[in-house]
Write a protein that holds these residues in place. Sequence first.
Motif, PDB file in Angstrom:
ATOM      1  N   LEU A  51      43.491  43.002  51.286  1.00  9.90           N
ATOM      2  CA  LEU A  51      44.049  42.808  50.514  1.00  9.90           C
ATOM      3  C   LEU A  51      44.794  43.639  49.346  1.00  9.90           C
ATOM      4  CD1 LEU A  51      42.791  38.934  50.616  1.00  9.90           C
ATOM      5  CD2 LEU A  51      45.730  40.113  50.197  1.00  9.90           C
ATOM      6  N   GLU A  52      43.546  45.185  49.605  1.00 11.26           N
ATOM      7  CA  GLU A  52      43.446  45.680  48.356  1.00 11.26           C
ATOM      8  C   GLU A  52      45.182  46.740  48.126  1.00 11.26           C
ATOM      9  OE1 GLU A  52      38.841  47.495  49.251  1.00 11.26           O
ATOM     10  OE2 GLU A  52      40.227  48.522  49.793  1.00 11.26           O
ATOM     11  N   THR A  53      45.335  46.714  49.029  1.00 13.23           N
ATOM     12  CA  THR A  53      47.121  47.014  49.158  1.00 13.23           C
ATOM     13  C   THR A  53      48.227  47.049  49.410  1.00 13.23           C
ATOM     14  OG1 THR A  53      46.733  48.972  51.140  1.00 13.23           O
ATOM     15  CG2 THR A  53      46.250  49.724  48.469  1.00 13.23           C
ATOM     16  N   LEU A  54      47.776  45.722  50.048  1.00 15.44           N
ATOM     17  CA  LEU A  54      48.964  44.741  50.959  1.00 15.44           C
ATOM     18  C   LEU A  54      49.494  43.175  50.262  1.00 15.44           C
ATOM     19  CD1 LEU A  54      48.120  45.244  54.613  1.00 15.44           C
ATOM     20  CD2 LEU A  54      50.549  45.361  53.465  1.00 15.44           C
ATOM     21  N   PRO A  55      50.073  42.281  49.842  1.00 18.02           N
ATOM     22  CA  PRO A  55      50.282  41.138  49.545  1.00 18.02           C
ATOM     23  C   PRO A  55      50.029  40.168  50.063  1.00 18.02           C
ATOM     24  CG  PRO A  55      52.354  42.531  49.459  1.00 18.02           C
ATOM     25  CD  PRO A  55      51.523  43.035  50.114  1.00 18.02           C
ATOM     26  N   PRO A  56      48.773  39.073  50.109  1.00 17.83           N
ATOM     27  CA  PRO A  56      48.550  38.356  51.549  1.00 17.83           C
ATOM     28  C   PRO A  56      49.124  37.715  52.419  1.00 17.83           C
ATOM     29  CG  PRO A  56      48.818  36.715  49.115  1.00 17.83           C
ATOM     30  CD  PRO A  56      49.328  38.549  49.079  1.00 17.83           C
ATOM     31  N   TYR A  57      50.908  37.443  52.231  1.00 18.34           N
ATOM     32  CA  TYR A  57      51.432  36.666  52.994  1.00 18.34           C
ATOM     33  C   TYR A  57      52.262  37.635  53.853  1.00 18.34           C
ATOM     34  CZ  TYR A  57      50.810  31.860  51.894  1.00 18.34           C
ATOM     35  OH  TYR A  57      49.949  30.692  51.563  1.00 18.34           O
ATOM     36  N   LEU A  58      52.235  38.837  53.353  1.00 15.38           N
ATOM     37  CA  LEU A  58      53.158  40.372  54.137  1.00 15.38           C
ATOM     38  C   LEU A  58      52.243  40.349  55.268  1.00 15.38           C
ATOM     39  CD1 LEU A  58      55.455  41.784  54.671  1.00 15.38           C
ATOM     40  CD2 LEU A  58      54.524  42.944  52.604  1.00 15.38           C
ATOM     41  N   ALA A 109      43.994  33.405  48.711  1.00 12.34           N
ATOM     42  CA  ALA A 109      42.729  32.498  47.375  1.00 12.34           C
ATOM     43  C   ALA A 109      42.097  33.783  47.790  1.00 12.34           C
ATOM     44  CB  ALA A 109      41.909  31.306  48.099  1.00 12.34           C
ATOM     45  N   GLU A 110      41.567  34.440  48.638  1.00  9.84           N
ATOM     46  CA  GLU A 110      40.548  35.929  48.449  1.00  9.84           C
ATOM     47  C   GLU A 110      41.508  36.575  47.071  1.00  9.84           C
ATOM     48  OE1 GLU A 110      38.188  37.389  51.256  1.00  9.84           O
ATOM     49  OE2 GLU A 110      39.079  35.974  52.782  1.00  9.84           O
ATOM     50  N   GLN A 111      42.309  36.407  46.608  1.00  6.07           N
ATOM     51  CA  GLN A 111      42.863  37.516  46.011  1.00  6.07           C
ATOM     52  C   GLN A 111      42.336  36.737  44.248  1.00  6.07           C
ATOM     53  OE1 GLN A 111      47.691  37.640  45.719  1.00  6.07           O
ATOM     54  NE2 GLN A 111      47.374  35.850  46.305  1.00  6.07           N
ATOM     55  N   VAL A 112      41.909  35.825  44.461  1.00  6.95           N
ATOM     56  CA  VAL A 112      41.252  34.936  42.882  1.00  6.95           C
ATOM     57  C   VAL A 112      39.434  34.780  43.415  1.00  6.95           C
ATOM     58  CG1 VAL A 112      40.898  33.223  41.084  1.00  6.95           C
ATOM     59  CG2 VAL A 112      43.203  34.038  42.302  1.00  6.95           C
ATOM     60  N   ALA A 166      27.683  26.565  41.691  1.00  5.79           N
ATOM     61  CA  ALA A 166      27.258  25.108  40.530  1.00  5.79           C
ATOM     62  C   ALA A 166      27.587  25.745  39.190  1.00  5.79           C
ATOM     63  CB  ALA A 166      26.170  24.588  40.351  1.00  5.79           C
ATOM     64  N   ALA A 167      27.942  26.936  39.026  1.00  5.29           N
ATOM     65  CA  ALA A 167      27.943  27.843  37.847  1.00  5.29           C
ATOM     66  C   ALA A 167      28.754  28.986  37.949  1.00  5.29           C
ATOM     67  CB  ALA A 167      26.851  27.489  37.169  1.00  5.29           C
ATOM     68  N   PRO A 168      29.747  29.419  38.145  1.00  3.35           N
ATOM     69  CA  PRO A 168      31.025  30.595  38.676  1.00  3.35           C
ATOM     70  C   PRO A 168      30.753  31.045  36.921  1.00  3.35           C
ATOM     71  CG  PRO A 168      31.792  28.774  39.596  1.00  3.35           C
ATOM     72  CD  PRO A 168      30.641  28.239  38.963  1.00  3.35           C
ATOM     73  N   ALA A 169      30.481  32.341  36.987  1.00  3.17           N
ATOM     74  CA  ALA A 169      29.572  33.442  35.951  1.00  3.17           C
ATOM     75  C   ALA A 169      31.110  33.481  35.289  1.00  3.17           C
ATOM     76  CB  ALA A 169      29.544  34.302  36.782  1.00  3.17           C
ATOM     77  N   VAL A 170      32.867  33.337  35.773  1.00  2.00           N
ATOM     78  CA  VAL A 170      32.985  33.389  35.472  1.00  2.00           C
ATOM     79  C   VAL A 170      34.662  33.457  35.591  1.00  2.00           C
ATOM     80  CG1 VAL A 170      34.913  35.591  34.533  1.00  2.00           C
ATOM     81  CG2 VAL A 170      33.081  36.109  34.144  1.00  2.00           C
ATOM     82  N   LEU A 171      34.917  31.856  35.569  1.00  2.00           N
ATOM     83  CA  LEU A 171      36.495  31.588  36.500  1.00  2.00           C
ATOM     84  C   LEU A 171      37.908  32.112  36.095  1.00  2.00           C
ATOM     85  CD1 LEU A 171      35.973  27.800  35.945  1.00  2.00           C
ATOM     86  CD2 LEU A 171      35.389  28.992  37.565  1.00  2.00           C
ATOM     87  N   SER A 172      37.803  32.863  36.892  1.00  2.00           N
ATOM     88  CA  SER A 172      39.286  33.153  36.866  1.00  2.00           C
ATOM     89  C   SER A 172      40.915  32.465  36.864  1.00  2.00           C
ATOM     90  CB  SER A 172      39.819  34.592  38.548  1.00  2.00           C
ATOM     91  OG  SER A 172      38.579  35.155  38.154  1.00  2.00           O
TER      92      SER A 172
END
Length: 328
Positions: A51-58, A109-112, A166-172
């Motif tokens: 996913l670093e250089t490819l869109p997920p569904y493609l 979902a791994e994009q987030v 329980a407590a994600p540091a930052v919710l994207s």
Amino acid sequence: MPATANAPLRRSAPLKPLPGLGTPSRAAVGLAFAAIYLIWGSTYLAALVALETLPPYLMMAARLLVAGSLLAALARWRHPTASLRAGWTRNAASGVLILGLGSSSTVWAEQVLPSSLAAILATTVPLWLAVLDWPRWARYRREKLRLFGLLLGGLGVVGLFGKQLAAPAVLSPGYWLAVGAIVAGSLCTAAGSLLARYRAAPGPPLANAAVQLLAAGLFCGLVSAGAGEWTHFTLARVSFRSGWAVAYLVVFGSGIAYLAYLWLLQVRPPAVVGTYAYVNPVVAVLLGAGLAHEAITLPQVLALAIILLGVWLINRPTASPGPAETQP
């Protein structure tokens, strides 16, 4: 194996292995479980690299179409008279549910979400399998240790990554949408897996798997086009790392491990096969320690032990087979 999902189970009918494979040995079953436990555990990291250089569904469309084409060629070589059209509707439905809606939701979902958290949320697969597999409810109710193993495995995974849950540091942005996508995808994976078991298409396993992969690849391609992923994409943007990650996903994730998964669905209870979702996070932690030099704490070691105990309880051999099942 029942002819339909609604057919009554008969106590005298043993579970039949896939055509042409004979009675499965313990060694074969062990190797197949090792494939879905270890290979699929590593695909979370491989997908993240892709996913670093490819869109997920493609990326998923390319991965599934290439893997499906390779398996189709192998099926044609092994079974020259077999037709890919035999039972294609059932194969297509299973493939779209398991891969097009299930696996692809996790990759999206791994994009987030981090790959470890994605692996945790995917542990709902064996629970959905147990809930949806109504022909085995009576057996599951009788085998209290298996039910306890399912619960223990889930609790172990929560303990392994409980802090992040329980407590994600930052919710994207889109965090909860990504969480919902994985849970919904896990439900689709369970439904497709049961369809592949109770409504298995006729024909050789290789041909069936090829059609499932090709159908899921076409589905992902349509979603990719609809989402506009092709708009700004060029092959020149794909990195060497992402290319190798996709190659690994094609050969091992969508080839070897997927074939092992479909075979196991025919020779072991679906909820037992679904325990791969408990072991996958364990593999993710070990890969993090070995490749990314991440420290493993004592609570994590304890959580790993609990997960493995849960998997053992689910997989342990029983004294006598239940209705419509024989132990390998």
